[in-house]
Design a protein around this motif. Structure first.
Motif, PDB file in Angstrom:
ATOM      1  N   GLN A  31       3.587   2.491  -4.316  1.00  0.00           N
ATOM      2  CA  GLN A  31       2.807   2.533  -5.499  1.00  0.00           C
ATOM      3  C   GLN A  31       3.208   2.878  -6.893  1.00  0.00           C
ATOM      4  OE1 GLN A  31      -1.386   3.100  -4.599  1.00  0.00           O
ATOM      5  NE2 GLN A  31      -1.483   1.831  -2.941  1.00  0.00           N
TER       6      GLN A  31
ATOM      7  N   VAL B 115       0.183   6.474   3.766  1.00  0.00           N
ATOM      8  CA  VAL B 115      -0.595   5.417   4.146  1.00  0.00           C
ATOM      9  C   VAL B 115      -0.526   5.020   5.478  1.00  0.00           C
ATOM     10  CG1 VAL B 115      -1.345   2.925   3.683  1.00  0.00           C
ATOM     11  CG2 VAL B 115      -0.414   4.492   1.800  1.00  0.00           C
TER      12      VAL B 115
ATOM     13  N   GLN C 258       0.914  -1.272  -0.132  1.00  0.00           N
ATOM     14  CA  GLN C 258      -0.159  -0.011  -0.087  1.00  0.00           C
ATOM     15  C   GLN C 258       0.922   1.361  -0.067  1.00  0.00           C
ATOM     16  OE1 GLN C 258      -3.588  -0.716   0.184  1.00  0.00           O
ATOM     17  NE2 GLN C 258      -2.560  -2.471  -0.508  1.00  0.00           N
ATOM     18  N   SER C 259       2.042   0.818   0.674  1.00  0.00           N
ATOM     19  CA  SER C 259       2.853   2.230   0.830  1.00  0.00           C
ATOM     20  C   SER C 259       3.937   2.596  -0.255  1.00  0.00           C
ATOM     21  CB  SER C 259       3.737   2.226   1.997  1.00  0.00           C
ATOM     22  OG  SER C 259       4.343   0.681   1.941  1.00  0.00           O
TER      23      SER C 259
ATOM     24  N   LYS D 192      -0.466  -6.183   1.805  1.00  0.00           N
ATOM     25  CA  LYS D 192      -1.823  -7.005   1.970  1.00  0.00           C
ATOM     26  C   LYS D 192      -1.769  -8.313   1.588  1.00  0.00           C
ATOM     27  CE  LYS D 192      -4.597  -3.442   3.141  1.00  0.00           C
ATOM     28  NZ  LYS D 192      -4.820  -3.421   4.785  1.00  0.00           N
TER      29      LYS D 192
ATOM     30  N   GLN E  44       0.318  -2.531   5.793  1.00  0.00           N
ATOM     31  CA  GLN E  44       1.012  -1.977   4.642  1.00  0.00           C
ATOM     32  C   GLN E  44       1.245  -2.881   3.480  1.00  0.00           C
ATOM     33  OE1 GLN E  44       1.208   0.989   4.312  1.00  0.00           O
ATOM     34  NE2 GLN E  44       2.015   2.135   6.095  1.00  0.00           N
TER      35      GLN E  44
END
Lengths: 453, 212
Positions: free
Chosen positions: A93, A105, A90-91, A134, A132
């Motif tokens: 991208q 995030v 998530q952190s 997934k 952070q």
């Protein structure tokens, strides 16, 4: 002896002189271009080629022929997409242009503070990494293990490919052989808490709402970030790289009580072991120059902003100064203006030694610079920044005995085993396995912490 | 009745506890919509103090983020008594982080301060392609376009976006301000913007100057 070897000998001598508190023959040209910049220079499609970093070699080779630098101009990348995507980061991208970035995030919630303070490494692995990343899904343990294994293998693969290209160029063009990240990489405890745990917004709330917990969390994280930065071998020429982030966004009052103490303690502890730090002062640190003066002698400080004269005057005798030359000039100014500007920085920063020429930040894309200006600037530095008093002592001298380490808690976690614990559980393992097994433990520790930096 | 000056000062000092306490008490006194609007204005004036203290170097970005959050909280407490009418708007801004850049902290600070100053802000979000700026400008006809970016590559994207507005014949109808870490006077001239800032409070003042 080939030209490259002769050049390398000269380069080793000027770098070592700077690190050994001597005036070098000339100021080292210490600049770096990232994977993304060189890919674009080579006409390669960034969104494709970053999945196979080996494809960049030819473009790197051409860039080395065009632009003068004393350290290999190719700096590689810390962030390739493979290992982040496998873990569903998530952190980190990938933006529309292929460029990997770190959006805001939150990995840690306010209610996690107590657990983090009590048991920091467990909290990181059980709560923060799964938020952070997934694919590090604790409810799907087998796929979680597979994804983690694939990610770390991808990380090792990309780094090996990058390292191999840099080594080839160092050999071929006689660059200074010291690698940029070979001495270790970590963050200040507060920044580690702020960046990917609480986030910029979260930490800005916490500073006012629960400053005691923020301070306690920095202490709890201290052994983790300290260990993260430890180099595999200690050398006067190596350094631990620490990019500094949050301080310029804080009030001095908060900086002095929450940001600075655990960072200062960390660099002092490194210094007591003979380890130097290379810090990048992101944004404007002018109001903190007196604090920076208190860091161990010969701290290598790269600045993004500030008045070069003032910085030199306040810090130049004690620390090694880097950075400051505005990269934006290479895009917006003429070649002559760029060259004149480089001379102004040299005139302010070179006298008395303890200076490496570099930019205020790395260009991110090839379109950030005009190649002709880049070449003109680095050649100007090489030819203009020559000392007439080479060999004289430069400023203050570093002694590791001047620094003391404060006692800190050990990393105790069911997810991190020391050799002694491993041996106690598995007495049949011969001591010959020690280095390998402990090394694997460290590899995993380093990767988990890297994922949050 | 609530002491509006004291409230403005408490917002300016970012005294969360006091602001929450004063507003909760105010809401429980069942005020009229008009009285509530005065309280909203007092909070907005407090944000003005925050901006001034930021420009003076007493507050920093972390404090602005906190201030934005405090204002949101304040408005949430006041919601039951504000009613449907909103404060008079001073202007419209289309705002976004340009393509290739995923950063939004600076943009969000600017948005909350601009809203506090009475602007209607259409926030496109991060990594926004040129055509999204063009479409939104065509749709809402703002006085001002704000472009944000943290990375150096954002400069090129800002230039693209302004070119896009020119091609669509929309450039001359708006003032353009760029903001973020890499913007400088040179960058501003290079991309063809009307103003630049690395300081959200200053940015809001520039916008206020344009809509006077």
């Amino acid at each position: 002896m080939t030209d490259a070897h002769e050049l390398q000998r000269e380069r080793i001598s000027i770098y070592h002189d700077v690190y050994d508190n001597k005036i070098p023959k000339r100021v080292p040209v210490d600049i770096s271009l990232t994977f993304d910049v060189i890919a674009q220079f080579g006409g390669l499609n960034l969104t494709e080629v970053q999945w196979n970093p080996a494809l960049i070699e030819e473009a790197v080779d051409r860039m080395c022929q065009i632009v003068y630098s004393d350290r290999c101009i190719y700096g590689g990348s810390l962030r390739y997409p493979s290992f982040y995507q496998i873990l569903k980061a998530q952190s980190f991208q990938i933006a529309s242009n292929g460029f990997i970035q770190h959006p805001e995030v939150v990995g840690m919630l306010p209610e996690d503070y107590d657990y983090l303070i009590e048991n920091p490494y467990d909290c990181i692995l059980e709560r923060i990494i799964p938020r952070q990343y997934k694919a590090f899904n604790l409810h799907d343990p087998i796929n979680c293990a597979i994804s983690f294994a694939k990610s770390i293998l991808a990380y090792q693969n990309e780094n090996a490919q990058t390292g191999m290209i840099i080594s080839k160029m160092v050999e071929k063009y006689g660059y200074y052989p010291g690698g940029r990240y070979s001495g270790g990489f970590t963050e200040a405890p507060f920044d580690f808490l702020a960046d990917m745990l609480r986030g910029f917004k979260g930490i800005s709330m916490d500073i006012r709402r629960m400053p005691e917990k923020v301070a306690a969390a920095c202490d709890a994280l201290y052994p983790i970030v300290f260990k993260r930065g430890l180099p595999s071998a200690i050398s006067n020429y190596g350094d631990v790289f620490i990019p500094l982030h949050m301080a310029p966004f804080m009030r001095e009052k908060d900086f002095a009580t929450l940001w600075w103490p655990s960072f200062k303690r960390m660099v002092d502890e490194y210094a007591s072991m003979g380890i130097h730090c290379r810090i990048f002062c992101e944004r404007d640190w002018t109001r903190y120059l007196d604090y920076l003066y208190e860091l161990p002698t010969d701290t290598r400080i790269m600045f993004e902003y500030g008045d070069p004269k003032l910085i030199k005057e306040k810090l130049g005798k004690k620390h090694i100064i880097m950075g400051l030359y505005p990269i934006m000039s290479l895009k917006t100014k003429t070649k002559q203006e760029c060259m004149d500007e480089a001379k102004r920085y040299i005139d302010a920063l070179a006298p008395g030694g303890k200076y490496l020429f570099g930019f205020d930040k790395n260009p991110l894309f090839f379109s950030d610079i005009k190649l002709g200006c880049l070449c003109a600037v680095t050649e100007t530095v090489r030819d203009y920044a020559v000392y007439s008093n080479a060999g004289e002592t430069a400023g203050m001298v570093f002694n590791k005995e001047d620094y003391k380490a404060e006692p800190s808690r050990k990393i105790e976690s069911k997810y991190y085993k020391t050799w002694e614990e491993y041996k106690a559980q598995n007495p049949e393992v011969a001591d010959f396995g020690r280095q390998k097994l402990q090394g694997l433990e460290e590899t995993i520790f380093n990767y988990f912490t890297f994922l949050l930096m | 009745m609530i002491d509006l000056k004291e409230l403005t000062q408490a917002v300016g000092e970012l005294d969360e506890e006091k602001v929450t306490e004063m507003l909760t008490e105010f809401v429980s006194s069942k005020p009229t919509e008009e009285e509530a609007q005065k309280v909203v204005n007092a909070c907005q004036q407090g944000m003005g103090i925050v901006g001034d203290l930021f420009e003076k170097g007493e507050y920093f970005v972390g404090d602005l983020i906190f201030a934005g959050e405090l204002l949101t909280e304040a408005i949430n407490i006041l919601k039951p008594v504000i009613g449907g009418q909103s404060a008079s708007k001073v202007g419209t801004i289309v705002l976004g982080t340009v393509h290739g850049d995923l950063h939004d902290i600076g943009k969000n600070i600017f948005r909350s301060m601009a809203e506090a100053a009475g602007f209607v802000v259409h926030d496109l979000g991060i990594d926004q392609p040129v055509e999204n700026f063009v479409e939104k400008v065509r749709e809402v006809k703002p006085e001002i376009v704000g472009m944000s970016g943290v990375l150096t590559l954002a400069i090129e994207s800002m230039k693209d976006t302004i070119e896009g507005l020119k091609k669509a014949g929309l450039r001359d109808g708006v003032k353009i301000i760029i903001g973020g870490n890499p913007v400088t006077k040179e960058a501003c001239e290079y991309v063809g913007a009307d103003a630049f800032t690395t300081n959200a409070a200053e940015g809001v003042k520039i916008c206020q100057g344009w809509v006077k």
